[in-house]
Write a protein that holds these residues in place. Sequence first.
Motif, mmCIF file in Angstrom:
data_model
loop_
_atom_site.group_PDB
_atom_site.id
_atom_site.type_symbol
_atom_site.label_atom_id
_atom_site.label_comp_id
_atom_site.label_asym_id
_atom_site.label_seq_id
_atom_site.Cartn_x
_atom_site.Cartn_y
_atom_site.Cartn_z
ATOM 1 N N VAL A 233 4.054 19.984 -22.314
ATOM 2 C CA VAL A 233 4.173 21.410 -22.619
ATOM 3 C C VAL A 233 3.203 22.235 -21.781
ATOM 4 O O VAL A 233 3.542 23.302 -21.264
ATOM 5 C CB VAL A 233 3.931 21.664 -24.121
ATOM 6 N N ASP A 234 1.981 21.719 -21.625
ATOM 7 C CA ASP A 234 0.937 22.433 -20.888
ATOM 8 C C ASP A 234 0.006 21.401 -20.278
ATOM 9 O O ASP A 234 -0.574 20.579 -21.000
ATOM 10 C CB ASP A 234 0.179 23.365 -21.830
ATOM 11 N N SER A 235 -0.173 21.442 -18.956
ATOM 12 C CA SER A 235 -0.994 20.439 -18.275
ATOM 13 C C SER A 235 -2.467 20.532 -18.641
ATOM 14 O O SER A 235 -3.239 19.620 -18.331
ATOM 15 C CB SER A 235 -0.834 20.572 -16.756
ATOM 16 N N ALA A 236 -2.868 21.614 -19.323
ATOM 17 C CA ALA A 236 -4.271 21.768 -19.727
ATOM 18 C C ALA A 236 -4.554 21.178 -21.102
ATOM 19 O O ALA A 236 -5.714 21.113 -21.508
ATOM 20 C CB ALA A 236 -4.660 23.248 -19.717
ATOM 21 N N PHE A 237 -3.522 20.745 -21.820
ATOM 22 C CA PHE A 237 -3.737 20.292 -23.197
ATOM 23 C C PHE A 237 -4.655 19.072 -23.270
ATOM 24 O O PHE A 237 -5.411 18.920 -24.226
ATOM 25 C CB PHE A 237 -2.402 19.982 -23.874
ATOM 26 N N GLY A 238 -4.574 18.178 -22.302
ATOM 27 C CA GLY A 238 -5.474 17.028 -22.313
ATOM 28 C C GLY A 238 -6.920 17.460 -22.176
ATOM 29 O O GLY A 238 -7.797 17.019 -22.937
ATOM 30 N N LEU A 239 -7.189 18.331 -21.221
ATOM 31 C CA LEU A 239 -8.549 18.824 -21.006
ATOM 32 C C LEU A 239 -9.071 19.569 -22.234
ATOM 33 O O LEU A 239 -10.248 19.453 -22.581
ATOM 34 C CB LEU A 239 -8.585 19.735 -19.780
ATOM 35 N N HIS A 240 -8.209 20.344 -22.885
ATOM 36 C CA HIS A 240 -8.619 21.048 -24.100
ATOM 37 C C HIS A 240 -9.145 20.052 -25.142
ATOM 38 O O HIS A 240 -10.178 20.279 -25.775
ATOM 39 C CB HIS A 240 -7.435 21.819 -24.694
ATOM 40 N N CYS A 241 -8.413 18.964 -25.302
ATOM 41 C CA CYS A 241 -8.799 17.975 -26.299
ATOM 42 C C CYS A 241 -10.094 17.267 -25.902
ATOM 43 O O CYS A 241 -11.002 17.101 -26.719
ATOM 44 C CB CYS A 241 -7.666 16.964 -26.475
ATOM 45 N N PHE A 242 -10.199 16.852 -24.644
ATOM 46 C CA PHE A 242 -11.408 16.161 -24.205
ATOM 47 C C PHE A 242 -12.643 17.058 -24.310
ATOM 48 O O PHE A 242 -13.711 16.613 -24.729
ATOM 49 C CB PHE A 242 -11.242 15.677 -22.754
ATOM 50 N N ASP A 243 -12.489 18.330 -23.936
ATOM 51 C CA ASP A 243 -13.613 19.267 -24.042
ATOM 52 C C ASP A 243 -14.047 19.432 -25.496
ATOM 53 O O ASP A 243 -15.250 19.496 -25.802
ATOM 54 C CB ASP A 243 -13.236 20.628 -23.458
ATOM 55 N N ALA A 244 -13.064 19.507 -26.393
ATOM 56 C CA ALA A 244 -13.379 19.654 -27.812
ATOM 57 C C ALA A 244 -14.099 18.410 -28.339
ATOM 58 O O ALA A 244 -15.058 18.512 -29.111
ATOM 59 C CB ALA A 244 -12.111 19.913 -28.613
ATOM 60 N N ILE A 245 -13.647 17.232 -27.929
ATOM 61 C CA ILE A 245 -14.289 15.984 -28.374
ATOM 62 C C ILE A 245 -15.743 15.956 -27.926
ATOM 63 O O ILE A 245 -16.654 15.625 -28.701
ATOM 64 C CB ILE A 245 -13.520 14.760 -27.829
ATOM 65 N N ARG A 246 -15.982 16.309 -26.653
ATOM 66 C CA ARG A 246 -17.362 16.308 -26.145
ATOM 67 C C ARG A 246 -18.244 17.271 -26.930
ATOM 68 O O ARG A 246 -19.376 16.948 -27.300
ATOM 69 C CB ARG A 246 -17.366 16.672 -24.658
ATOM 70 N N ALA A 247 -17.721 18.464 -27.197
ATOM 71 C CA ALA A 247 -18.506 19.468 -27.902
ATOM 72 C C ALA A 247 -18.782 19.046 -29.341
ATOM 73 O O ALA A 247 -19.898 19.236 -29.859
ATOM 74 C CB ALA A 247 -17.783 20.814 -27.871
ATOM 75 N N LEU A 248 -17.804 18.464 -30.004
ATOM 76 C CA LEU A 248 -17.997 18.018 -31.388
ATOM 77 C C LEU A 248 -18.997 16.863 -31.456
ATOM 78 O O LEU A 248 -19.828 16.806 -32.373
ATOM 79 C CB LEU A 248 -16.653 17.601 -31.989
ATOM 80 N N ARG A 249 -18.914 15.957 -30.485
ATOM 81 C CA ARG A 249 -19.860 14.842 -30.470
ATOM 82 C C ARG A 249 -21.281 15.348 -30.233
ATOM 83 O O ARG A 249 -22.243 14.880 -30.857
ATOM 84 C CB ARG A 249 -19.455 13.835 -29.392
ATOM 85 N N GLN A 250 -21.412 16.320 -29.360
ATOM 86 C CA GLN A 250 -22.739 16.881 -29.095
ATOM 87 C C GLN A 250 -23.274 17.616 -30.321
ATOM 88 O O GLN A 250 -24.466 17.528 -30.641
ATOM 89 C CB GLN A 250 -22.667 17.834 -27.901
ATOM 90 N N ARG A 251 -22.396 18.317 -31.021
ATOM 91 C CA ARG A 251 -22.845 19.112 -32.171
ATOM 92 C C ARG A 251 -23.213 18.241 -33.366
ATOM 93 O O ARG A 251 -24.226 18.496 -34.032
ATOM 94 C CB ARG A 251 -21.749 20.101 -32.570
ATOM 95 N N PHE A 252 -22.441 17.198 -33.639
ATOM 96 C CA PHE A 252 -22.638 16.434 -34.873
ATOM 97 C C PHE A 252 -23.211 15.034 -34.645
ATOM 98 O O PHE A 252 -23.471 14.312 -35.612
ATOM 99 C CB PHE A 252 -21.319 16.339 -35.644
ATOM 100 N N GLY A 253 -23.387 14.650 -33.394
ATOM 101 C CA GLY A 253 -24.005 13.361 -33.126
ATOM 102 C C GLY A 253 -23.097 12.177 -33.419
ATOM 103 O O GLY A 253 -21.877 12.310 -33.521
ATOM 104 N N SER A 254 -23.717 11.032 -33.590
ATOM 105 C CA SER A 254 -22.957 9.779 -33.708
ATOM 106 C C SER A 254 -22.569 9.436 -35.137
ATOM 107 O O SER A 254 -21.888 8.429 -35.355
ATOM 108 C CB SER A 254 -23.788 8.631 -33.122
#
Length: 342
Positions: A233-254
Amino acid sequence: MTTPPLIVIGENIHCTRVALRKGKRIADRDGAEVILYESADGEQRALPVTEEAKRTKDYEEGRVKHVHVAIETAMETAAGDPAEGIRYIEALVRHQERTGAAFLDLNVDEMSPKLSVQTGAMAWLAATVQDLTALPLSIDSSSVDVIRAGLEAIRPAKARPMLNSASLERQDALDLAREHDCRVVVTAAGERGMPNGPDERVANASRMVEAALARGFAPGDLYVDPLVFPISVDSAFGLHCFDAIRALRQRFGSNIHITGGMSNVSFGLPARKLLNEMFVLLAVDAGADGGIMDPVASPPEAILAIDRSDPSYKLAEDVLMGRDEHCMAYIRAWRKSRRTRK
């Protein structure tokens, strides 16, 4: 350093699962259409397609919802041998156990549009599956009432279940999860719809994590789903998800877990298994530690051992990282490989 095993929420006991009528899993036996399968003890068996299934639009379009058939056969809501339906469900359980599932996700939303049928089927399925496995169950539905029916059917002595899922539009699911001492999948869905990009995903999911922590959930009981959308649907959807995962991991830790419906990414594209597996690897790179996925088609240990230098996986990576606009190079390569095989 070795990568820890993925926390797989096995998605194979879903009424959405289909087998193609022209595929290898559907056959004719003495004039009857059957679903071929391997039982839990390795025997080759056949589950008859019910007359009810043959009256559906899916069937007319060449698809058989095989889990649906097994459940209605086992529940005796359709003609057939109930023992064969149970045997089929047990096979789904055992195959996921053997290939690395940590949870077994149950979903019966497509049994019927009637809520009463859904709640009855979920209660029956949860009660039945818990006797077939030591793995914890994940109760999954678009309806909190259906989830409640499943959780109420699980005996307290069994492994702690999971509620899939809670979101800003239904935060009451968090209270239900606390009531039943559940782990819980919290999603990045908004109060009125799906998120538009990584920032909205992170904001919505963070609100849900904070709401869960305020209710007394331990961080380790939270499985955050940033929501995976089709890359076709949108070639950016993968990047959107990966960016969100990185940000959530940084915010809430392991301490929290990050998961997601990994196969959603490949809807509408050929060679879906290839894309799904590469997406899992890239999500793990970004900070995910699991996924809602099919461990039988793609065992987690096999995914983590993939050779990323393989040209096929490089093509898939280009799609998922937004480098292959409209997936054109990937589709051309797939078409070429099909011509070569003929």
